[in-house]
Design an enzyme around this catalytic site. Structure first.
Site, PDB file in Angstrom:
ATOM      1  N   SER A   7       0.841  -1.201   0.000  1.00 42.06           N
ATOM      2  CA  SER A   7       0.000   0.000   0.000  1.00 42.06           C
ATOM      3  C   SER A   7       0.871   1.244   0.000  1.00 42.06           C
ATOM      4  CB  SER A   7      -0.911   0.004   1.233  1.00 42.06           C
ATOM      5  OG  SER A   7      -1.484   1.291   1.366  1.00 42.06           O
ATOM      6  N   HIS A  30      -1.198  -1.208  -4.221  1.00 38.42           N
ATOM      7  CA  HIS A  30      -2.480  -0.838  -3.615  1.00 38.42           C
ATOM      8  C   HIS A  30      -2.522   0.673  -3.420  1.00 38.42           C
ATOM      9  CE1 HIS A  30      -6.036  -1.763  -1.110  1.00 38.42           C
ATOM     10  NE2 HIS A  30      -5.609  -0.798  -0.303  1.00 38.42           N
ATOM     11  N   ASP A  32      -4.661   3.777  -2.024  1.00 36.74           N
ATOM     12  CA  ASP A  32      -5.768   4.150  -1.143  1.00 36.74           C
ATOM     13  C   ASP A  32      -6.272   5.547  -1.479  1.00 36.74           C
ATOM     14  OD1 ASP A  32      -6.091   1.891   0.677  1.00 36.74           O
ATOM     15  OD2 ASP A  32      -4.048   2.368   1.319  1.00 36.74           O
ATOM     16  N   MET A  34      -8.841   8.383  -0.588  1.00 37.49           N
ATOM     17  CA  MET A  34      -9.698   8.817   0.534  1.00 37.49           C
ATOM     18  C   MET A  34     -10.170  10.242   0.288  1.00 37.49           C
ATOM     19  SD  MET A  34      -7.517   7.416   3.769  1.00 37.49           S
ATOM     20  CE  MET A  34      -6.704   5.825   3.766  1.00 37.49           C
ATOM     21  N   HIS A  63      -8.241   1.240  -4.096  1.00 40.86           N
ATOM     22  CA  HIS A  63      -9.200   1.038  -3.003  1.00 40.86           C
ATOM     23  C   HIS A  63      -9.870   2.384  -2.741  1.00 40.86           C
ATOM     24  CE1 HIS A  63      -9.668   0.104   1.613  1.00 40.86           C
ATOM     25  NE2 HIS A  63     -10.835   0.211   0.998  1.00 40.86           N
ATOM     26  N   MET A  65     -12.016   4.704  -0.877  1.00 39.23           N
ATOM     27  CA  MET A  65     -12.719   4.994   0.384  1.00 39.23           C
ATOM     28  C   MET A  65     -13.348   6.369   0.209  1.00 39.23           C
ATOM     29  SD  MET A  65      -9.798   3.438   2.883  1.00 39.23           S
ATOM     30  CE  MET A  65      -8.605   3.475   1.564  1.00 39.23           C
ATOM     31  N   MET A 134     -12.017  -5.635   5.311  1.00 38.62           N
ATOM     32  CA  MET A 134     -11.131  -4.704   6.031  1.00 38.62           C
ATOM     33  C   MET A 134     -10.805  -5.276   7.411  1.00 38.62           C
ATOM     34  SD  MET A 134     -10.383  -2.132   4.106  1.00 38.62           S
ATOM     35  CE  MET A 134      -9.474  -1.215   5.358  1.00 38.62           C
ATOM     36  N   GLY A 139      -9.172   4.310   6.845  1.00 35.72           N
ATOM     37  CA  GLY A 139      -8.829   5.724   7.027  1.00 35.72           C
ATOM     38  C   GLY A 139      -7.352   5.990   7.245  1.00 35.72           C
ATOM     39  N   PHE A 140      -6.670   5.054   7.892  1.00 36.32           N
ATOM     40  CA  PHE A 140      -5.267   5.305   8.239  1.00 36.32           C
ATOM     41  C   PHE A 140      -4.437   4.025   8.166  1.00 36.32           C
ATOM     42  CE2 PHE A 140      -7.916   8.413  10.324  1.00 36.32           C
ATOM     43  CZ  PHE A 140      -7.287   9.606   9.986  1.00 36.32           C
ATOM     44  N   GLY A 141      -3.164   4.183   7.785  1.00 35.02           N
ATOM     45  CA  GLY A 141      -2.234   3.064   7.819  1.00 35.02           C
ATOM     46  C   GLY A 141      -1.686   2.895   9.224  1.00 35.02           C
ATOM     47  N   ASP A 172      -7.010  -6.190   4.279  1.00 40.04           N
ATOM     48  CA  ASP A 172      -6.322  -4.897   4.257  1.00 40.04           C
ATOM     49  C   ASP A 172      -6.405  -4.254   5.630  1.00 40.04           C
ATOM     50  OD1 ASP A 172      -5.254  -2.417   3.646  1.00 40.04           O
ATOM     51  OD2 ASP A 172      -6.926  -1.772   2.386  1.00 40.04           O
ATOM     52  N   GLY A 173      -5.218  -3.993   6.203  1.00 41.51           N
ATOM     53  CA  GLY A 173      -5.148  -3.310   7.489  1.00 41.51           C
ATOM     54  C   GLY A 173      -4.422  -4.137   8.530  1.00 41.51           C
ATOM     55  N   GLY A 174      -3.242  -3.668   8.942  1.00 37.80           N
ATOM     56  CA  GLY A 174      -2.499  -4.372   9.988  1.00 37.80           C
ATOM     57  C   GLY A 174      -1.926  -5.716   9.569  1.00 37.80           C
ATOM     58  N   GLY A 194       0.961  -2.133   4.083  1.00 39.03           N
ATOM     59  CA  GLY A 194       1.543  -0.802   3.945  1.00 39.03           C
ATOM     60  C   GLY A 194       2.789  -0.659   4.787  1.00 39.03           C
ATOM     61  N   SER A 195       2.582  -0.458   6.096  1.00 37.56           N
ATOM     62  CA  SER A 195       3.727  -0.240   6.977  1.00 37.56           C
ATOM     63  C   SER A 195       4.653  -1.453   7.034  1.00 37.56           C
ATOM     64  CB  SER A 195       3.249   0.153   8.377  1.00 37.56           C
ATOM     65  OG  SER A 195       2.112  -0.578   8.748  1.00 37.56           O
TER      66      SER A 195
HETATM   67  O1  LIG Z   1      -6.967   0.964   3.359  1.00 38.58           O
HETATM   68  C1  LIG Z   1      -6.101   1.227   4.159  1.00 38.58           C
HETATM   69  C2  LIG Z   1      -6.428   2.043   5.378  1.00 38.58           C
HETATM   70  O2  LIG Z   1      -7.738   2.436   5.325  1.00 38.58           O
HETATM   71  C3  LIG Z   1      -4.670   0.794   3.914  1.00 38.58           C
HETATM   72  O3  LIG Z   1      -4.606   0.078   2.700  1.00 38.58           O
HETATM   73  C4  LIG Z   1      -4.085  -0.028   5.065  1.00 38.58           C
HETATM   74  O4  LIG Z   1      -4.259   0.555   6.279  1.00 38.58           O
HETATM   75  C5  LIG Z   1      -2.624  -0.346   4.808  1.00 38.58           C
HETATM   76  O5  LIG Z   1      -1.798   0.077   5.834  1.00 38.58           O
HETATM   77  P1  LIG Z   1      -1.192  -0.911   6.967  1.00 38.58           P
HETATM   78  O6  LIG Z   1      -0.735  -2.163   6.271  1.00 38.58           O
HETATM   79  O7  LIG Z   1      -0.070  -0.113   7.541  1.00 38.58           O
HETATM   80  O8  LIG Z   1      -2.298  -1.181   7.943  1.00 38.58           O
HETATM   81 FE   LIG Z   2      -6.536   0.021   1.453  1.00 44.83          FE
END
Ligand SMILES: O=C(CO)[C@H](O)[C@H](O)COP(=O)(O)O
Ligand SMILES: [Fe+2]
Length: 227
Positions: A7, A30, A32, A34, A63, A65, A134, A139-141, A172-174, A194-195
């Site tokens: 991401s 990916h 994002d 927003m 993606h 949002m 999700m 909203g946030f990585g 997606d997420g964490g 992402g991170s």
């Molecule tokens: O859609 C997303 C947040 O809304 C991102 O794609 C997602 O958070 C990726 O970041 P991480 O892998 O750091 O959680």
């Molecule tokens: Fe995403």
């Protein structure tokens, strides 16, 4: 084989072309999008996707949002996205929208926020190429993975199998080295990170490592044996 989609939310937005090169070997990039309405954050839009699609050979997984995806999603296909994901909570006419995305030549995907169940959308699955569960509040990585989403991933995989569909199941997420195996075991086969990719010194190596972990966990999982 598991697909890993880094991401760019965790990348340097001033160097997106270089950041895409840094994850060579990734299946998709990916992106994002927003709008500060559907989620309380603002990122990028159609012109950036257009430029990025010219700057990299990695296909773009957008993606969205955003509110009014029925109006905007087709423009992301025209901008060069290979896959466009709209949110179930925002789409006015999801079947029509999925058909339009496909007719324009991209893969159509639908995302579910953590509180949105999959069951009301069972009949929609044949219209989709991918379903995104999700695993954080969008909203946030950099947020912590919601373990409580694992049963929803399992139920979604069961529905896909019951209908005999080729649908991809994205999380997606964490998603990280600590959580990817749980996701794969539960039935996910496309992993956004992402991170866990851009937060490391060697993003391409992180992609390879995550894919290896996911493949091992999938091989051991019962859902994959039945597939
Ligand atoms: O859609 C997303 C947040 O809304 C991102 O794609 C997602 O958070 C990726 O970041 P991480 O892998 O750091 O959680
Ligand atoms: Fe995403």
């Amino acid at each position: 084989m598991a697909q890993i989609n880094p991401s760019i939310l965790s990348a340097d937005f001033a160097r997106l072309a270089e950041e895409a090169k840094a994850v060579e070997g990734a299946d998709w990039l990916h992106v994002d999008v927003m709008d500060n309405h559907f989620v309380p954050n603002l990122t990028l839009g159609v012109p950036v996707v257009e430029s990025l699609s010219r700057a990299t050979d990695i296909p773009l997984d957008c993606h969205l949002m955003i509110e009014e995806p029925d109006r905007w999603a087709p423009q992301y296909v025209e901008a060069g996205a290979g896959s466009v994901t709209f949110h179930a909570e925002a789409a006015a006419a999801p079947v029509r929208l999925a058909r339009e995305i496909r007719a324009k030549g991209a893969r159509a995907a639908m995302a579910l926020k953590p509180a949105t169940p999959i069951e009301p959308y069972e009949d929609l699955l044949p219209e989709l190429d991918m379903l995104l569960v999700m695993t954080v509040e969008p909203g946030f990585g950099g947020q912590a993975f919601l373990d409580i989403m694992l049963p929803k991933i399992r139920r979604t995989r069961e529905l896909i199998a019951r209908h005999g569909l080729e649908l991809w199941l994205q999380v997606d997420g964490g998603v990280s080295a600590e959580t990817i195996e749980r996701c794969a075991e539960a039935g996910a086969d496309v992993f956004v990170a992402g991170s866990a990719v851009y937060g490391t010194d060697d993003p391409a190596a992180a992609v390879r490592m995550l894919r290896h972990q996911a493949d091992e966990a999938t091989a051991a999982a019962s859902w994959a044996c039945r597939h």
